[in-house]
Write a protein that holds these residues in place. Structure first.
Motif, PDB file in Angstrom:
ATOM      1  N   LEU A 148       6.495 -11.913  -4.373  1.00  0.00           N
ATOM      2  CA  LEU A 148       7.133 -12.708  -3.396  1.00  0.00           C
ATOM      3  C   LEU A 148       8.519 -12.914  -3.433  1.00  0.00           C
ATOM      4  O   LEU A 148       9.210 -12.484  -2.167  1.00  0.00           O
ATOM      5  CB  LEU A 148       6.555 -14.274  -3.213  1.00  0.00           C
ATOM      6  N   ALA A 149       9.157 -13.049  -4.490  1.00  0.00           N
ATOM      7  CA  ALA A 149      10.698 -13.116  -4.498  1.00  0.00           C
ATOM      8  C   ALA A 149      11.176 -11.438  -4.264  1.00  0.00           C
ATOM      9  O   ALA A 149      12.231 -11.541  -3.621  1.00  0.00           O
ATOM     10  CB  ALA A 149      11.256 -13.376  -5.851  1.00  0.00           C
ATOM     11  N   SER A 150      10.677 -10.609  -4.534  1.00  0.00           N
ATOM     12  CA  SER A 150      11.082  -9.255  -4.507  1.00  0.00           C
ATOM     13  C   SER A 150      11.012  -8.879  -3.070  1.00  0.00           C
ATOM     14  O   SER A 150      11.883  -8.232  -2.158  1.00  0.00           O
ATOM     15  CB  SER A 150      10.437  -8.057  -5.298  1.00  0.00           C
ATOM     16  N   GLU A 151      10.061  -9.371  -2.311  1.00  0.00           N
ATOM     17  CA  GLU A 151       9.857  -9.327  -0.676  1.00  0.00           C
ATOM     18  C   GLU A 151      11.055  -9.812   0.062  1.00  0.00           C
ATOM     19  O   GLU A 151      11.705  -9.711   0.887  1.00  0.00           O
ATOM     20  CB  GLU A 151       8.631  -9.669  -0.244  1.00  0.00           C
ATOM     21  N   ALA A 185      12.799  -3.303  -6.595  1.00  0.00           N
ATOM     22  CA  ALA A 185      13.141  -4.902  -6.370  1.00  0.00           C
ATOM     23  C   ALA A 185      12.394  -5.663  -7.354  1.00  0.00           C
ATOM     24  O   ALA A 185      12.707  -6.588  -8.026  1.00  0.00           O
ATOM     25  CB  ALA A 185      13.069  -5.170  -4.898  1.00  0.00           C
ATOM     26  N   PHE A 186      10.957  -5.112  -7.297  1.00  0.00           N
ATOM     27  CA  PHE A 186      10.089  -5.903  -8.304  1.00  0.00           C
ATOM     28  C   PHE A 186      10.374  -5.812  -9.682  1.00  0.00           C
ATOM     29  O   PHE A 186      10.321  -6.915 -10.402  1.00  0.00           O
ATOM     30  CB  PHE A 186       8.650  -5.382  -7.760  1.00  0.00           C
ATOM     31  N   ALA A 191      12.523  -8.156 -14.579  1.00  0.00           N
ATOM     32  CA  ALA A 191      13.157  -7.824 -15.863  1.00  0.00           C
ATOM     33  C   ALA A 191      14.220  -8.937 -16.067  1.00  0.00           C
ATOM     34  O   ALA A 191      14.408  -9.457 -17.386  1.00  0.00           O
ATOM     35  CB  ALA A 191      14.210  -6.785 -15.923  1.00  0.00           C
ATOM     36  N   VAL A 192      14.899  -9.635 -14.911  1.00  0.00           N
ATOM     37  CA  VAL A 192      15.835 -10.871 -14.946  1.00  0.00           C
ATOM     38  C   VAL A 192      15.059 -11.942 -15.669  1.00  0.00           C
ATOM     39  O   VAL A 192      15.586 -12.707 -16.367  1.00  0.00           O
ATOM     40  CB  VAL A 192      16.419 -11.058 -13.730  1.00  0.00           C
ATOM     41  N   GLN A 193      13.979 -12.207 -14.973  1.00  0.00           N
ATOM     42  CA  GLN A 193      13.080 -13.454 -15.280  1.00  0.00           C
ATOM     43  C   GLN A 193      13.013 -13.292 -16.836  1.00  0.00           C
ATOM     44  O   GLN A 193      12.965 -14.553 -17.422  1.00  0.00           O
ATOM     45  CB  GLN A 193      11.930 -13.538 -14.567  1.00  0.00           C
ATOM     46  N   ARG A 198      12.973 -14.775 -22.500  1.00  0.00           N
ATOM     47  CA  ARG A 198      12.829 -14.657 -23.999  1.00  0.00           C
ATOM     48  C   ARG A 198      14.034 -15.357 -24.757  1.00  0.00           C
ATOM     49  O   ARG A 198      14.021 -15.456 -26.116  1.00  0.00           O
ATOM     50  CB  ARG A 198      13.178 -13.326 -24.011  1.00  0.00           C
ATOM     51  N   ARG A 199      15.027 -16.009 -23.954  1.00  0.00           N
ATOM     52  CA  ARG A 199      16.052 -16.590 -24.639  1.00  0.00           C
ATOM     53  C   ARG A 199      15.735 -17.761 -25.283  1.00  0.00           C
ATOM     54  O   ARG A 199      16.468 -18.537 -25.858  1.00  0.00           O
ATOM     55  CB  ARG A 199      17.467 -16.477 -23.838  1.00  0.00           C
TER      56      ARG A 199
END
Length: 293
Positions: A148-151, A185-186, A191-193, A198-199
């Motif tokens: 949804l965010a990529s859209e 975009a997806f 990867a950003v999320q 992971r941090r």
């Protein structure tokens, strides 16, 4: 702690301040700690710095999303009129508020996440099944929210660079329903999320403390923009959907309340994963009180 028929290695007591106090105490008593039942992620939270602002921001990030808006808008298609939808949301969220307080208190008092709390209901190893089921649901939601965010990102890109629409047209080959641009975009958002998650939870808290208020600013800005574009006129009725009345409306009204509670079921199950970092129960009550409305 390990059962008698387990044979985990006994670890030497660590230096003071270098380990979890619960583990230090158990080892000092000469008892064993099973690696199958304990690790740093399952141990009681050491930092309790999720205060009202952090819990409030958590709700901002969870509710004010494309999925949340889609759910709320979908209630109008059921045949309920505006005030009925609003009242159903208020009653449903009120129920969610009290349920979240129960789940949050359990996490705050024990300091442990859901997989550990589930041991009280499912047993030491039966809780693994509950945790795995939850993990599968989380993976699905991770994919849905990312898609949804990529859209939304694609819509923004097409608004700024209209020439990119040729890369996402009906004639462009698709893989599992997405064009190469859609997949790009997806995967970038995925990867950003993942980088943030992971941090660790402290990074998640700091990120959402910034992102939550930013979402509210964007929400109000979009609302003003849409209202302006509509000439300061709007209607809560859906063309082609006849309003219900009588028993049918009452049945649909209670269904809308149940759907509201169901929508928050995932966060209800996971809320102890966040509330365990709260310093006290009062913080949870205040955070939920200001955020749920």
């Amino acid at each position: 702690m390990a059962r008698k028929n387990e044979s985990p290695a006994v670890q030497a007591p660590p230096e003071p301040g270098d380990e979890y106090p619960e583990k230090v105490r158990i080892l000092a008593e000469g008892r064993l700690v099973s690696d199958r039942l304990w690790n740093a992620d399952l141990a009681p939270a050491r930092q309790r710095n999720w205060r009202v602002r952090s819990l409030f921001a958590l709700w901002m990030c969870d509710v004010h999303s494309i999925a949340g808006y889609t759910f709320a808008a979908g209630l109008f298609i059921t045949g309920l009129v505006g005030w009925q939808v609003f009242l159903a949301l208020v009653l449903g969220i009120t129920l969610v508020y009290f349920l979240m307080n129960f789940a949050g208190t359990a996490g705050q008092k024990t300091g442990v996440p859901y997989p550990v709390l589930a041991r009280m209901s499912f047993g030491l190893f039966g809780a693994n099944l509950a945790a795995l089921i939850r993990a599968l649901i989380a993976i699905a939601w991770y994919g849905i929210q990312t898609w949804l965010a990529s859209e939304a990102v694609l819509v923004l890109l097409f608004s700024v660079w209209p020439q990119l629409t040729s890369l996402d047209g009906p004639d462009v080959p698709r893989i599992l329903g997405l064009t190469p641009l859609g997949w790009a975009a997806f995967l970038v958002l995925w990867a950003v999320q993942l980088l943030v998650i992971r941090r660790g939870m402290e990074t998640v808290r700091k990120f959402q403390d910034w992102a939550g208020p930013a979402i509210w600013v964007a929400m109000f800005a979009l609302a003003i923009y849409i209202l302006t574009q509509a000439g300061n006129k709007f209607s809560l009725s859906i063309p082609g959907v006849a309003p219900l009345d009588g028993p049918a409306a009452l049945t649909q009204f209670f269904s809308a309340i149940a759907l509201t509670v169901t929508y928050f079921a995932a966060l209800l199950l996971n809320f102890c994963d966040f509330s365990r970092f709260a310093p006290d129960r009062k913080t949870i009550l205040r955070g939920n009180f200001w955020a749920c409305p």
